[in-house]
Design a protein around this motif. Structure first.
Motif, PDB file in Angstrom:
ATOM      1  N   ARG A  12       0.841  -1.190   0.000  1.00  0.00           N
ATOM      2  CA  ARG A  12       0.000   0.000   0.000  1.00  0.00           C
ATOM      3  C   ARG A  12       0.878   1.242   0.000  1.00  0.00           C
ATOM      4  NH1 ARG A  12      -5.042   1.588   0.668  1.00  0.00           N
ATOM      5  NH2 ARG A  12      -5.781  -0.535   1.005  1.00  0.00           N
ATOM      6  N   SER A  13       0.499   2.209  -0.855  1.00  0.00           N
ATOM      7  CA  SER A  13       1.172   3.490  -0.894  1.00  0.00           C
ATOM      8  C   SER A  13       0.110   4.570  -0.993  1.00  0.00           C
ATOM      9  CB  SER A  13       2.121   3.581  -2.093  1.00  0.00           C
ATOM     10  OG  SER A  13       2.785   4.821  -2.108  1.00  0.00           O
ATOM     11  N   GLY A  14      -0.002   5.377   0.049  1.00  0.00           N
ATOM     12  CA  GLY A  14      -1.045   6.393   0.067  1.00  0.00           C
ATOM     13  C   GLY A  14      -2.413   5.742   0.033  1.00  0.00           C
ATOM     14  N   ASN A  15      -3.237   6.137  -0.927  1.00  0.00           N
ATOM     15  CA  ASN A  15      -4.575   5.563  -1.058  1.00  0.00           C
ATOM     16  C   ASN A  15      -4.640   4.474  -2.108  1.00  0.00           C
ATOM     17  OD1 ASN A  15      -4.257   7.078  -3.327  1.00  0.00           O
ATOM     18  ND2 ASN A  15      -6.209   8.162  -3.192  1.00  0.00           N
ATOM     19  N   GLN A  16      -3.479   3.949  -2.521  1.00  0.00           N
ATOM     20  CA  GLN A  16      -3.452   2.935  -3.562  1.00  0.00           C
ATOM     21  C   GLN A  16      -3.006   1.589  -2.987  1.00  0.00           C
ATOM     22  OE1 GLN A  16      -2.501   4.157  -7.638  1.00  0.00           O
ATOM     23  NE2 GLN A  16      -1.419   5.877  -6.726  1.00  0.00           N
ATOM     24  N   ARG A  49      12.596  -5.406   6.738  1.00  0.00           N
ATOM     25  CA  ARG A  49      11.389  -5.223   7.520  1.00  0.00           C
ATOM     26  C   ARG A  49      10.678  -3.971   7.050  1.00  0.00           C
ATOM     27  NH1 ARG A  49      13.432  -6.498  13.724  1.00  0.00           N
ATOM     28  NH2 ARG A  49      14.053  -8.669  13.343  1.00  0.00           N
ATOM     29  N   ALA A  50       9.399  -4.116   6.727  1.00  0.00           N
ATOM     30  CA  ALA A  50       8.621  -2.986   6.255  1.00  0.00           C
ATOM     31  C   ALA A  50       8.687  -1.851   7.263  1.00  0.00           C
ATOM     32  CB  ALA A  50       7.169  -3.412   6.037  1.00  0.00           C
ATOM     33  N   PRO A 113      -1.449  -5.368   4.015  1.00  0.00           N
ATOM     34  CA  PRO A 113      -0.523  -4.821   3.020  1.00  0.00           C
ATOM     35  C   PRO A 113       0.721  -4.237   3.675  1.00  0.00           C
ATOM     36  CG  PRO A 113      -2.772  -4.102   2.594  1.00  0.00           C
ATOM     37  CD  PRO A 113      -2.776  -4.755   3.945  1.00  0.00           C
ATOM     38  N   ILE A 114       1.850  -4.401   3.040  1.00  0.00           N
ATOM     39  CA  ILE A 114       3.107  -3.840   3.522  1.00  0.00           C
ATOM     40  C   ILE A 114       3.212  -2.395   3.044  1.00  0.00           C
ATOM     41  CG2 ILE A 114       5.618  -3.944   3.289  1.00  0.00           C
ATOM     42  CD1 ILE A 114       5.414  -6.937   3.129  1.00  0.00           C
ATOM     43  N   PRO A 115       3.516  -1.455   3.927  1.00  0.00           N
ATOM     44  CA  PRO A 115       3.692  -0.067   3.493  1.00  0.00           C
ATOM     45  C   PRO A 115       4.784   0.039   2.439  1.00  0.00           C
ATOM     46  CG  PRO A 115       3.575  -0.208   5.884  1.00  0.00           C
ATOM     47  CD  PRO A 115       3.697  -1.612   5.376  1.00  0.00           C
ATOM     48  N   PRO A 174      15.548   3.302  -2.423  1.00  0.00           N
ATOM     49  CA  PRO A 174      15.067   2.433  -1.340  1.00  0.00           C
ATOM     50  C   PRO A 174      13.676   1.872  -1.635  1.00  0.00           C
ATOM     51  CG  PRO A 174      16.090   4.389  -0.425  1.00  0.00           C
ATOM     52  CD  PRO A 174      16.013   4.622  -1.908  1.00  0.00           C
ATOM     53  N   ALA A 175      13.501   0.575  -1.404  1.00  0.00           N
ATOM     54  CA  ALA A 175      12.231  -0.136  -1.640  1.00  0.00           C
ATOM     55  C   ALA A 175      11.852  -0.181  -3.107  1.00  0.00           C
ATOM     56  CB  ALA A 175      11.106   0.472  -0.808  1.00  0.00           C
ATOM     57  N   ALA A 176      12.822  -0.077  -4.000  1.00  0.00           N
ATOM     58  CA  ALA A 176      12.544  -0.123  -5.438  1.00  0.00           C
ATOM     59  C   ALA A 176      12.251  -1.532  -5.936  1.00  0.00           C
ATOM     60  CB  ALA A 176      13.717   0.464  -6.224  1.00  0.00           C
ATOM     61  N   CYS A 177      12.428  -2.519  -5.046  1.00  0.00           N
ATOM     62  CA  CYS A 177      12.165  -3.910  -5.448  1.00  0.00           C
ATOM     63  C   CYS A 177      11.337  -4.618  -4.372  1.00  0.00           C
ATOM     64  CB  CYS A 177      13.471  -4.657  -5.700  1.00  0.00           C
ATOM     65  SG  CYS A 177      13.243  -6.326  -6.356  1.00  0.00           S
ATOM     66  N   PRO A 178      10.036  -4.319  -4.275  1.00  0.00           N
ATOM     67  CA  PRO A 178       9.172  -5.069  -3.355  1.00  0.00           C
ATOM     68  C   PRO A 178       9.056  -6.520  -3.831  1.00  0.00           C
ATOM     69  CG  PRO A 178       8.114  -3.047  -4.129  1.00  0.00           C
ATOM     70  CD  PRO A 178       9.290  -3.296  -5.004  1.00  0.00           C
TER      71      PRO A 178
END
Length: 254
Positions: A12-16, A49-50, A113-115, A174-178
């Motif tokens: 999840r990112s923002g409202n998506q 870790r998220a 969902p992971i932030p 950072p976090a470019a590869c979930p």
């Protein structure tokens, strides 16, 4: 269409809300009738870790990425003004993400969902690219697989390409590869017959099968291992199908 196994990961990112799915087609695994379902053997290793920067010691040294490995993706490139060419590559196109850019599933198996933090302070055009991820074992053969996202700051990439500069910044933030939970990869599993899909807020954005790859997983691994200093634990992202260019996340700069 019938599926033998169904594995999903949510961010999840923002409202998506973003959901990526890896499915194994029924009959795609050449197994004996009494054999267990290969993908049901859920083996997790936390690599990040998220919400924190703490990395597990087993984080990959490198994430080897493959560009232009689905014909439908190549055909959509000019529609958004990317001058990457529509020619089908004669050999795999390889680029790198840092192993520290990986954001992995938690080890507690939570369905929440992971932030997903995104670099909205310097990019307003971030694209999702759903991919099959393969992690190499000690013998540099496929050991585990997962569904992953190759996130791209497309506006930054376009500007850098226009100047003739490398575009690592657009791919390795950072976090470019979930990446979702790892699943054991058995030699009986047909990596050329897996279904990848991604939806945002319930709307399907990408849906394809690994059977449409230009270069198969064995070909990709042989190419990469013969040319790069690959190490056990490294991850290979095998390319993305169409659908990621016309459905970017657009954010207002802070």
């Amino acid at each position: 269409m019938l599926y033998r196994s169904h594995y999903a990961m949510q961010w999840r990112s923002g409202n998506q809300a973003v959901r990526a799915v890896l499915r194994q087609l029924a009959g795609s695994c050449r197994e004996k009738p009494a054999a267990t379902k290969l993908l049901s053997q859920r083996v997790l290793t936390v690599t990040a870790r998220a919400g924190s920067k703490e990395m597990h010691p087993s984080a990959p040294g490198a994430v080897w990425c493959v560009g232009k490995n689905y014909l439908d993706h190549i055909k959509e490139l000019p529609t958004v003004g990317l001058s990457l060419g529509q020619q089908v590559p004669e050999e795999p196109v390889i680029f790198l993400k840092s192993g520290s850019s990986l954001l992995a599933a938690s080890d507690h198996g939570s369905p929440s969902p992971i932030p997903l933090p995104l670099p909205i302070h310097w990019s307003s055009d971030i694209h999702h690219e759903v991919e099959l991820a393969v992690q190499l074992g000690h013998n540099l053969q496929p050991a585990r697989l997962a569904v992953a996202l190759d996130l791209t700051a497309r506006d930054v990439q376009s500007k850098l390409k226009q100047k003739g500069y490398p575009w690592t910044l657009a791919k390795s933030f950072p976090a470019a590869c979930p990446i979702g939970p790892w699943h054991i990869c058995d030699s009986q599993l047909d990596l050329g017959n897996l279904v990848l899909s991604l939806d945002v807020n319930g709307v399907v954005r990408q849906h394809s099968s690994t059977e449409h790859m230009i270069f198969t997983v064995p070909v990709l691994l042989e190419y990469i291992k013969s040319r790069f200093p690959v190490q056990p634990g490294d991850v290979v992202l095998t390319g993305t199908p169409a659908g990621n260019l016309s459905h970017a996340w657009h954010f207002r700069r802070l």
